[in-house]
Design a protein around this motif. Structure first.
Motif, short mmCIF file in Angstrom:
data_model
loop_
_atom_site.label_atom_id
_atom_site.label_comp_id
_atom_site.label_asym_id
_atom_site.label_seq_id
_atom_site.Cartn_x
_atom_site.Cartn_y
_atom_site.Cartn_z
N THR A 172 9.69 -1.55 8.60
CA THR A 172 9.05 -0.68 7.61
C THR A 172 7.61 -1.10 7.42
N ALA A 174 4.65 -0.35 4.60
CA ALA A 174 4.38 0.23 3.27
C ALA A 174 5.60 1.01 2.77
N GLY A 175 6.79 0.49 3.11
CA GLY A 175 8.02 1.11 2.65
C GLY A 175 8.50 2.26 3.50
N HIS A 176 7.80 2.58 4.58
CA HIS A 176 8.18 3.70 5.45
C HIS A 176 8.79 3.16 6.75
N THR A 211 2.05 6.87 5.71
CA THR A 211 2.40 5.59 5.08
C THR A 211 1.64 5.35 3.78
N HIS A 706 7.81 -6.77 0.00
CA HIS A 706 8.77 -5.83 -0.58
C HIS A 706 8.22 -5.16 -1.84
N PRO A 709 4.15 -3.06 -0.62
CA PRO A 709 4.17 -2.87 0.84
C PRO A 709 2.81 -2.48 1.44
N SER A 710 1.90 -1.96 0.63
CA SER A 710 0.60 -1.57 1.19
C SER A 710 -0.39 -2.73 1.24
#
Length: 857
Positions: A172, A174-176, A211, A706, A709-710
């Motif tokens: 993942t 940035a959470g994507h 993202t 976590h 994320p960015s």
């Protein structure tokens, strides 16, 4: 019958070599006995210079030949922190096919693991030049396309290993989520990206936009590569000129395929100069071996010289005869060295082609080889002319009589002038061909001082030995006498061994200080973690998060943007010719910030920090040393381009920055009024109270990955390890080149022992007749060589320490710590080596039968 005799036919006059050359060639038919060290010294030095220059040319040619592939097109335009506007894109697209590449650092998360990656997002036209190789092989667009709503990625095998992943797994950003569809085997434009602190992860441009990593003020680079159909360099220059006229305020960095990486090309030139100077050191040290060999050669030819002079040959012709012989042999040594040096790029390419990070184009470089040949022949002439010139005025009777102790005398003025001319030619050649002439002049001055000091040390040892009381025991008394006797080996051994030890000690201290700086002292003072691209809207929440994760840690946070200097005092940056040490400030984008207060790690040297009211104007604080080199002072104007906007600020003060603590600091710190309100991201550092703590660092990295994320997290130790790996490779290359100089010193030492063979032979014969045993003679020679080794080791320790201190503090700008552990080992080995080589050279002498030599006494 009367007749006339036919007229005498004149003798045929075909081409004949000059008499001196014919005599020289005739004498050389006897072989090259006694010239082994001579040949080796010249060949070694020439091979070092020719090899370094040939590899440098091959690298430069490789960069030039592969410029289009390295750059990713014929032209490249790069912007920091922003994309090209539609108008700017239209300007580029009018000229040719355009590929878009975005690069940034990000955190890749898989399960509980997280790793910093060098993220690269490409559009459908990538690559415009070269071939991207993946495992398994497939079309890049298919690998990166979404499947079941999940975009694809191509990962460096190092990332798969670090996160324990395989092709088919997911990470993942940035959470994507991204599906890893292949591993990256070869990236055509990798060199242009510079040093990376993490493995590569390749995704599509459209997936990057999804993202959320691309935000105003985030740290990213957008590159627009242009491919032109069959364009020549002149046509490319014309296209670049049209783009510059059409978008003069874009503020982008332009590169063409002819100079795909100018900074790397400059680094090659600088490093080549350094290694060439090391090779020249080897050649100059070898020159001492040349002088020894020529001196021994003249001694062996004493009878021939006496015969020539007794039948009327003038001294100048005798000198010319043997100078021709010496230069012919020097030419042979030079040819050997050139052959080795010219073949080195081909050997490197054949053996290490797959491991080389740079394109190597092996080629024969006539100019570089000619330069190496000139160095070799000039060195041979300079060190040969003096011992040959001394034979000019020695009387015939002296030549026959002085078998062991030849008459000493200075050569005529003409020979001293020839020596001076050849040395000046060497200096001129070194300076004229140097990338940095100041460095070349410093090297030449240092070499001259070292030669002079070692000569004084040798004379001091001889004077001291002459004045010391004679020991009662035979072996010490003989050793002491050998130190100062006529024809003693003291000057040659001190010079050759002293230079070698000095070089070893210098390199040892530089190596120790570089490694200490990278691995010991910096982590003790530096932050543990850097955090980049913190969205300004989340900055306060991120600060609270870190404070909770590490309650006793020191946290620093500042706004950060990227800006490019476009003018100084109204003069465009491209027209400024700064010193080499300051050129990097004008080359590309720099990190900048604004602040209300003076940053930590900075000390004002001139001017005053702005007040809250004054800070509303456009002011800037500039690093003092760089300002001096750029000709800036308080009141000067600095114009920068930030996010496409050009801003001019007045220098309010100068400050000295402590860069080595790796804290947050910048060349330029602006007043708050200059950029307040401009889009930016924050930069933060975290310093744990107990120093390096791998488990705590890993935990914080995982939690940040976590929770934010960015945000990009960089572990300082990982960054230092990447730089340390590069430095280790450079040090290895330096050691390899320096080993040539040390080997030359050993050759000279062996040659010095061989040159004294004749005198030692008669000594051994007489002493053996008088009852001296081999053990007693060995002990005497061992004491002599041991004393010389100890003296030169002491000199090498002192001179090498001073040289290491000067290079570390003045050139590398490092704190210097005297660590003599490696230096003492080098000096001790030098003493042992001097004794072993000396005894090895005399062992054969001690085994000779006295009778054959007594007949000639």
């Amino acid at each position: 019958m009367h007749g006339t005799l036919p007229a005498a036919q004149p003798p045929r006059r075909g081409f004949r070599l000059p008499l001196t050359l014919r005599l020289a060639l005739r004498e050389l038919r006897g072989g090259l006995s006694g010239f082994t060290v001579f040949l080796a010294c010249i060949a070694l030095g020439v091979a070092a210079i020719a090899g370094v220059a040939s590899i440098s040319r091959s690298l430069s040619d490789g960069l030039g030949r592969e410029g289009r592939r390295i750059l990713g097109g014929d032209l490249s335009y790069s912007l920091i922190n922003r994309e090209a506007s539609p108008t700017e894109r239209a300007v580029l697209e009018r000229e040719g096919r355009v590929a878009v590449v975005a690069t940034l650092r990000a955190m890749a998360v898989a399960g509980e693991g997280a790793a910093l990656v060098e993220l690269k997002a490409v559009d459908g036209t990538y690559p415009l030049a070269g071939v991207l190789v993946t495992e398994p092989h497939a079309h890049l667009a298919d690998l990166l396309a979404p499947r079941d709503g999940v975009p694809g990625a191509v990962a460096d095998p190092a990332l798969l290993t670090r996160l324990d992943l395989k092709v088919g797994d997911r990470v993942t950003l940035a959470g994507h989520p991204f599906a890893i569809r292949a591993s990256l085997a070869s990236e055509p434009d990798k060199i242009a990206g510079g040093i990376g602190f993490g493995p590569r992860l390749l995704i599509s441009e459209s997936a990057l936009r999804g993202t959320g990593l691309v935000q105003p003020g985030s740290l990213n680079r957008w590159s627009y590569r242009i491919a032109l159909p069959q364009a020549s360099d002149a046509e490319i220059d014309a296209v670049a000129a049209r783009i510059a006229r059409a978008a003069p305020e874009a503020g982008w960095e332009m590169r063409a395929r002819s100079n795909a990486d100018p900074r790397f090309a400059k680094s090659i030139e600088r490093f080549t100069q350094f290694l060439t100077l090391v090779g020249l050191t080897a050649l100059i040290v070898g020159g001492v071996g040349v002088a020894n060999a020529v001196h021994a050669f003249v001694e062996r030819k004493r009878g021939s010289i006496a015969t020539l002079k007794s039948v009327g040959a003038p001294g100048s012709q005798v000198v010319a005869l043997y100078l021709v012989q010496v230069m012919l042999i020097a030419g042979l040594g030079t040819a050997i060295g050139l052959a080795v040096g010219a073949g080195l790029p081909f050997a490197v390419d054949a053996l290490f082609r797959d491991a080389l990070p740079l394109p190597l184009n092996p080629t024969i470089a006539p100019g570089e080889l000619l330069l190496a040949a000139a160095y070799g022949l000039l060195t041979a002439f300079a060190f040969a002319i003096t011992p040959l010139g001394r034979a000019h005025d020695v009387p015939v009777s002296g030549l026959f009589r002085d078998a062991v102790d030849p008459a000493a005398g200075k050569p005529r003025t003409r020979y001293r002038l020839l020596l001076a001319a050849s040395l000046l030619a060497l200096v001129a050649l070194a300076v004229a061909t140097a990338f940095d002439r100041r460095v070349a002049l410093v090297f030449i001055a240092a070499a001259g001082i070292a030669f002079g000091l070692l000569r004084l040390v040798a004379l001091g040892v001889m004077a001291l030995a002459r004045r010391l009381p004679h020991p009662r025991r035979a072996a010490p008394r003989m050793a002491l006498a050998n130190l100062h006797r006529p024809g003693a080996l003291t000057p040659t051994i001190v010079l050759s061994l002293g230079l070698g030890v000095t070089l070893l000690v210098t390199l040892s201290l530089i190596d120790a200080n570089v490694r200490r700086t990278l691995t010991a002292s910096l982590p003790a003072r530096a932050p543990n973690l850097f955090f980049l691209d913190i969205p300004s809207a989340d900055a306060a929440r991120f600060h609270d998060f870190l404070a909770q994760a590490a309650p006793n840690a020191k946290i620093e946070r500042v706004p950060m943007m990227r800006g490019r200097i476009v003018a100084l005092d109204g003069v465009p940056a491209q027209k400024i010719r700064p010193p080499e040490d300051a050129a990097w400030v004008l080359d590309g984008d720099r990190g900048i910030t604004y602040a209300d207060d003076l940053p930590d790690g900075s000390v004002l040297t001139e001017g005053a920090w702005w007040t809250a009211e004054a800070g509303k104007a456009s002011l800037v604080s500039f690093e003092a040393e760089l300002a001096r080199q750029l000709g800036l002072k308080v009141g000067s104007a600095v114009t920068v381009n930030v996010l496409g906007r050009t801003v001019t600020a007045k220098i309010a003060n100068l400050r000295k920055v402590e860069w080595r603590n790796l804290g947050i600091n910048f060349v330029m710190v602006f007043s708050p009024g200059t950029f307040r309100g401009a889009p930016h991201s924050d930069l933060a550092t975290l310093s744990l109270p107990g120093g390096t703590d791998a488990s705590a660092e890993s935990r914080i990295l995982r939690d940040v990955a976590h929770g934010f994320p960015s945000v990009t997290s960089v572990r300082v130790k990982d960054a230092l390890d990447a730089v340390g790996d590069l430095v280790a490779k450079l040090v290895l290359a330096i050691r390899g080149a320096s080993a040539v100089a040390v080997l030359a010193s050993l050759l000279v030492l062996a040659g010095a022992v061989a040159a004294g063979h004749r005198a030692r032979l008669y000594d051994a014969v007489v002493l053996k007749v008088l009852g001296a045993s081999r053990a007693r003679l060995l002990s005497a020679y061992g004491l002599e060589y041991g004393a010389l080794g100890a003296v030169t080791a002491l000199f090498g320790l002192i001179a090498g320490t001073l040289a290491g201190y000067a290079i570390a503090t003045r050139v590398m700008r490092l704190d210097f710590v005297l660590d003599l552990s490696g230096a003492l080992v080098a000096a001790g080995l030098a003493v042992a080596l001097a004794v072993l080589l000396g005894l090895a050279g005399t062992w054969r002498i001690l085994g000779q039968k006295p009778a054959p030599y007594l007949r000639d006494l």
